[in-house]
Design an enzyme around this catalytic site. Structure first.
Site, short mmCIF file in Angstrom:
data_model
loop_
_atom_site.label_atom_id
_atom_site.label_comp_id
_atom_site.label_asym_id
_atom_site.label_seq_id
_atom_site.Cartn_x
_atom_site.Cartn_y
_atom_site.Cartn_z
N GLY A 156 6.62 -40.14 -30.05
CA GLY A 156 7.27 -39.85 -28.79
C GLY A 156 6.63 -40.63 -27.66
N CYS A 157 7.33 -40.73 -26.54
CA CYS A 157 6.84 -41.54 -25.43
C CYS A 157 5.61 -40.90 -24.77
CB CYS A 157 7.95 -41.77 -24.41
SG CYS A 157 8.85 -40.29 -23.90
N PHE A 158 5.68 -39.59 -24.47
CA PHE A 158 4.50 -38.91 -23.95
C PHE A 158 3.36 -38.99 -24.95
CE2 PHE A 158 6.90 -36.00 -20.85
CZ PHE A 158 6.34 -36.59 -19.73
N ALA A 159 3.68 -38.76 -26.23
CA ALA A 159 2.66 -38.77 -27.27
C ALA A 159 1.95 -40.11 -27.32
CB ALA A 159 3.27 -38.43 -28.63
N ALA B 29 1.43 -42.24 -24.84
CA ALA B 29 0.52 -42.33 -23.70
C ALA B 29 -0.70 -41.44 -23.89
CB ALA B 29 1.26 -41.95 -22.42
#
Length: 331
Positions: A141-144, A146
């Site tokens: 995932g995108c948050f993951a 980062a």
């Protein structure tokens, strides 16, 4: 160079559009097709106007598995909404011609298989050797992405507490608007959501646990008035004797051979990563407390560009193949 034929499921969304953009410039991609049932027969540029004149092709109603099976190196990307690919999986397997499953490289951009041990978790900047020859890859995932980049270098220190705030742009919610994600309702606003309960936490905690750190993570995601981008800040207590220079040195060492991770001065800038495969990281320390900041494009490094990196590593190609492009500064 290895030549591949690519099919994208769900090619009409933001992730599908980014895959079309990157893969159309990839020297190993011989052919590129995409499905989108509701847009079948329409050219790609009908949904992705920036691709007009650059990426030829039309959306197909259903996958042509026979055509994919005829390829020597078939590749399938799924950019379907969360939950849809996993639900369709038995049906898809049953529809594949004999021999396709064994030769097919699959990269899923959704959350459906990220916690499935039968799939390789595709965080390319963590033990990238895991990707070589992989045929079932679950893109992070995108948050993951980062949060992993911010926290993995701290695993050896095991801070007693980690507080993370991370802001994301409206494109992270997909192309279909809702009352809370539609850009006009957030363009002049800033709010937190899914406080202390975001679904990407599970990915991060599992990876950190595999490094021997049961991380005490407190994560607050935020909705920012921008279209693309993630800006994450992690704060934590530092071990005795660690100052800003030592903290920076730790991150420089951790990502020394990672082409798409840049250690920068001051604060990272979301706009400096927009439209690119790069993630920018900066650190700060004072009074026994540390902070790590990460900026990346949620549709790029946080999604489609990282998926192409995964393809490159799976095929044994340099990870930057087809991805060496600057962002669109100033935004």
């Amino acid at each position: 160079m290895t030549s591949v034929d690519v099919l994208i499921l769900g090619a009409s969304g933001y992730g599908g559009g980014e895959l079309l953009r990157w893969l159309s410039m990839h020297p190993a991609v011989a052919s590129l097709r995409g499905t989108a049932r509701s847009h079948a027969g329409k050219p790609f540029h009908a949904q992705h106007p920036h691709l007009r004149g650059l990426v030829e092709g039309t959306f197909e109603a259903t996958p042509d598995w026979e055509a994919l099976a005829a390829s020597e190196r078939p590749v399938l990307f799924s950019a379907l909404p969360h939950g849809e690919f996993g639900k369709l999986w038995p049906e898809l397997e049953a529809a594949w011609p004999a021999g396709l499953a064994e030769r097919l490289t699959i990269i899923d951009l959704s959350a459906d298989f990220r916690l499935d041990p039968a799939w390789i978790y595709g965080l390319v900047d963590w033990k990238p050797e895991r990707m070589k020859g992989a045929t079932r890859i679950a893109n992070p995932g995108c948050f993951a992405t980062a949060l992993h980049l911010a926290l993995l270098p701290l695993a050896e220190w095991r801070p007693a507490f980690i507080a993370v705030t991370a802001a994301t742009g409206s494109s992270g919610s997909g192309a279909a608007p809702s009352d809370t994600t539609h850009h006009p309702t957030r363009a002049a606003d800033f709010r937190a959501y899914k406080v202390l309960g975001h679904q990407h936490e599970a990915e991060v905690l599992r990876t950190l646990a595999s490094e021997g750190w049961e991380a005490p993570l407190s994560f607050v995601p935020q909705s920012a008035p921008m279209v693309r981008g993630i800006f994450a800040t992690a704060q934590f207590p530092l071990p005795a004797g660690i100052d800003a220079a030592a903290l920076r040195a730790r991150y420089e060492a951790a990502y020394a051979d990672r082409f798409f991770v840049r250690i920068v001065d001051g604060s990272p800038r979301v706009a400096a990563t927009t439209g690119s495969a790069f993630a920018d990281i900066a650190v700060a320390a004072r009074g026994g407390h540390g902070a790590v900041m990460v900026a990346l494009d949620n549709l790029g490094k946080g999604m489609a560009a990282q998926a192409v990196q995964n393809l490159n590593l799976a095929l044994g190609l340099p990870e930057w193949t087809g991805l060496k492009a600057a962002g669109s500064w100033p935004g």
